[in-house]
Design a protein around this motif. Structure first.
Motif: not given
Length: 183
Positions: A56-60, A68-74, A76-80
Protein backbone atom coordinates in the motif's frame (compact mmCIF):
# COMPACT_ATOMS: atom_id res chain seq x y z
CA UNK A 1 10.01 -9.15 28.55
CA UNK A 2 12.92 -8.75 26.19
CA UNK A 3 15.53 -6.05 26.29
CA UNK A 4 18.28 -5.16 23.90
CA UNK A 5 21.36 -7.13 24.93
CA UNK A 6 24.04 -6.97 22.25
CA UNK A 7 25.98 -9.79 23.90
CA UNK A 8 23.03 -12.16 23.47
CA UNK A 9 22.23 -10.93 19.97
CA UNK A 10 25.47 -9.61 18.43
CA UNK A 11 24.11 -9.99 14.88
CA UNK A 12 21.15 -7.72 15.52
CA UNK A 13 20.04 -5.67 12.54
CA UNK A 14 18.50 -3.06 14.82
CA UNK A 15 20.28 0.30 14.90
CA UNK A 16 22.32 1.16 17.94
CA UNK A 17 21.22 4.42 19.55
CA UNK A 18 23.98 6.41 21.24
CA UNK A 19 21.85 9.19 22.63
CA UNK A 20 18.49 10.94 22.53
CA UNK A 21 18.52 14.71 23.01
CA UNK A 22 15.84 17.35 23.24
CA UNK A 23 16.36 21.10 23.08
CA UNK A 24 14.13 24.11 22.62
CA UNK A 25 14.43 26.45 19.66
CA UNK A 26 11.99 29.34 19.26
CA UNK A 27 9.82 27.71 21.96
CA UNK A 28 9.63 24.54 19.85
CA UNK A 29 10.92 21.17 21.07
CA UNK A 30 13.56 19.71 18.76
CA UNK A 31 14.45 16.06 19.26
CA UNK A 32 17.72 14.62 18.00
CA UNK A 33 18.92 11.02 17.95
CA UNK A 34 22.58 10.03 17.62
CA UNK A 35 22.97 6.52 16.22
CA UNK A 36 25.34 4.37 14.22
CA UNK A 37 25.23 4.55 10.44
CA UNK A 38 22.70 2.03 9.14
CA UNK A 39 24.54 1.22 5.92
CA UNK A 40 28.29 0.86 5.38
CA UNK A 41 30.14 3.72 3.72
CA UNK A 42 33.14 1.61 2.67
CA UNK A 43 31.38 0.13 -0.38
CA UNK A 44 29.14 1.69 -3.01
CA UNK A 45 25.50 0.63 -2.73
CA UNK A 46 24.02 0.34 -6.20
CA UNK A 47 20.46 -0.08 -4.90
CA UNK A 48 18.71 0.67 -1.59
CA UNK A 49 15.32 -0.52 -0.42
CA UNK A 50 13.16 0.41 2.56
CA UNK A 51 10.92 -2.67 2.92
CA UNK A 52 7.87 -2.99 5.14
CA UNK A 53 6.20 -6.10 3.77
CA UNK A 54 3.28 -4.02 2.47
CA UNK A 55 2.34 -2.86 -1.00
CA UNK A 56 0.00 0.00 0.00
CA UNK A 57 1.61 3.25 -1.25
CA UNK A 58 4.97 1.46 -1.21
CA UNK A 59 6.57 2.85 -4.38
CA UNK A 60 9.29 5.50 -4.43
CA UNK A 61 7.85 8.82 -5.60
CA UNK A 62 9.17 10.81 -8.57
CA UNK A 63 11.21 13.13 -6.38
CA UNK A 64 12.96 10.18 -4.69
CA UNK A 65 13.66 8.49 -8.03
CA UNK A 66 15.51 11.56 -9.34
CA UNK A 67 18.06 11.40 -6.50
CA UNK A 68 21.59 10.17 -7.18
CA UNK A 69 21.06 7.29 -4.76
CA UNK A 70 17.29 6.76 -4.39
CA UNK A 71 15.73 4.59 -1.70
CA UNK A 72 13.18 2.33 -3.33
CA UNK A 73 10.24 0.64 -1.63
CA UNK A 74 8.40 -2.69 -1.69
CA UNK A 75 6.70 -2.36 -5.10
CA UNK A 76 9.98 -1.24 -6.64
CA UNK A 77 11.74 -4.26 -5.10
CA UNK A 78 9.12 -6.59 -6.58
CA UNK A 79 9.59 -4.94 -9.98
CA UNK A 80 13.41 -5.06 -9.84
CA UNK A 81 13.58 -8.60 -8.40
CA UNK A 82 10.43 -10.47 -9.56
CA UNK A 83 11.87 -13.79 -8.35
CA UNK A 84 13.09 -12.39 -5.05
CA UNK A 85 16.72 -12.70 -4.03
CA UNK A 86 18.80 -15.82 -3.59
CA UNK A 87 20.89 -16.31 -0.49
CA UNK A 88 23.08 -19.22 0.53
CA UNK A 89 21.25 -21.54 2.94
CA UNK A 90 23.46 -20.62 5.92
CA UNK A 91 23.13 -16.89 5.22
CA UNK A 92 19.35 -17.23 4.84
CA UNK A 93 19.04 -19.20 8.06
CA UNK A 94 21.18 -16.72 10.03
CA UNK A 95 19.24 -13.78 8.59
CA UNK A 96 15.84 -15.28 9.47
CA UNK A 97 16.97 -16.11 13.04
CA UNK A 98 18.29 -12.57 13.49
CA UNK A 99 15.07 -11.02 12.19
CA UNK A 100 13.00 -13.26 14.48
CA UNK A 101 15.08 -12.24 17.51
CA UNK A 102 14.87 -8.59 16.55
CA UNK A 103 11.09 -8.86 16.10
CA UNK A 104 10.77 -10.32 19.62
CA UNK A 105 12.74 -7.36 21.00
CA UNK A 106 10.59 -4.86 19.07
CA UNK A 107 7.44 -6.66 20.23
CA UNK A 108 8.59 -6.40 23.86
CA UNK A 109 8.81 -2.61 23.35
CA UNK A 110 5.39 -2.66 21.66
CA UNK A 111 6.88 -1.46 18.38
CA UNK A 112 5.05 -2.92 15.41
CA UNK A 113 5.91 -0.48 12.64
CA UNK A 114 9.43 -1.00 11.33
CA UNK A 115 11.19 -1.57 8.05
CA UNK A 116 14.06 -3.61 6.72
CA UNK A 117 16.63 -1.42 5.03
CA UNK A 118 18.39 -3.41 2.31
CA UNK A 119 21.50 -2.25 0.47
CA UNK A 120 22.75 -3.96 -2.69
CA UNK A 121 26.39 -3.85 -3.79
CA UNK A 122 26.74 -5.34 -7.28
CA UNK A 123 30.31 -6.67 -7.48
CA UNK A 124 30.35 -7.01 -11.28
CA UNK A 125 29.05 -3.47 -11.70
CA UNK A 126 31.63 -2.21 -9.19
CA UNK A 127 34.43 -3.91 -11.16
CA UNK A 128 33.15 -2.33 -14.38
CA UNK A 129 33.01 1.11 -12.71
CA UNK A 130 36.57 0.64 -11.44
CA UNK A 131 37.78 -0.19 -14.97
CA UNK A 132 35.96 2.85 -16.42
CA UNK A 133 37.48 5.09 -13.73
CA UNK A 134 40.98 3.83 -14.59
CA UNK A 135 40.40 4.66 -18.27
CA UNK A 136 39.16 8.15 -17.41
CA UNK A 137 41.87 8.91 -14.85
CA UNK A 138 45.10 7.01 -15.55
CA UNK A 139 47.57 7.35 -12.68
CA UNK A 140 50.16 10.02 -13.41
CA UNK A 141 52.43 8.94 -10.59
CA UNK A 142 52.82 5.36 -11.81
CA UNK A 143 56.47 4.36 -11.88
CA UNK A 144 56.02 1.77 -14.58
CA UNK A 145 58.20 -0.75 -12.80
CA UNK A 146 55.39 -3.24 -12.27
CA UNK A 147 55.80 -3.00 -8.49
CA UNK A 148 52.16 -1.99 -8.02
CA UNK A 149 50.36 -5.21 -9.00
CA UNK A 150 47.00 -3.68 -8.07
CA UNK A 151 47.29 -1.25 -10.98
CA UNK A 152 48.95 -3.66 -13.42
CA UNK A 153 46.69 -4.55 -16.40
CA UNK A 154 47.86 -8.19 -16.12
CA UNK A 155 46.62 -8.34 -12.52
CA UNK A 156 43.26 -6.88 -13.56
CA UNK A 157 42.96 -9.33 -16.44
CA UNK A 158 43.90 -12.26 -14.19
CA UNK A 159 41.23 -11.18 -11.72
CA UNK A 160 38.66 -10.93 -14.53
CA UNK A 161 39.68 -14.35 -15.91
CA UNK A 162 39.33 -15.83 -12.43
CA UNK A 163 35.80 -14.46 -12.21
CA UNK A 164 34.82 -15.41 -15.78
CA UNK A 165 33.11 -18.62 -14.71
CA UNK A 166 31.04 -16.87 -12.04
CA UNK A 167 27.44 -15.86 -12.62
CA UNK A 168 26.73 -12.31 -13.78
CA UNK A 169 25.27 -9.65 -11.53
CA UNK A 170 26.70 -11.11 -8.34
CA UNK A 171 25.61 -9.04 -5.40
CA UNK A 172 26.49 -8.49 -1.77
CA UNK A 173 23.38 -7.80 0.30
CA UNK A 174 23.46 -5.61 3.38
CA UNK A 175 20.47 -5.79 5.71
CA UNK A 176 19.45 -3.54 8.60
CA UNK A 177 16.19 -3.37 10.47
CA UNK A 178 15.02 0.15 11.21
CA UNK A 179 12.20 0.76 13.71
CA UNK A 180 10.17 3.88 13.27
CA UNK A 181 10.81 6.84 15.59
CA UNK A 182 9.57 6.31 19.13
CA UNK A 183 8.27 9.87 19.45
Amino acid sequence: GYYMNLNQNPRTLLPKFFGLYCYQSNSKNVRLIAMNNLLPTSIRLHLKYDLKGSTYKRKANKSERTKKSPTYKDLDFMEHHPNGISLEADTYSALIKTIQRDCRVLESFKIMDYSLLVGVHNMDQAQKEKQEEKLKNPRKDSQGDGSDMEDAPEADQAMLDERAGAALNRTRWVFHCRPFPLF
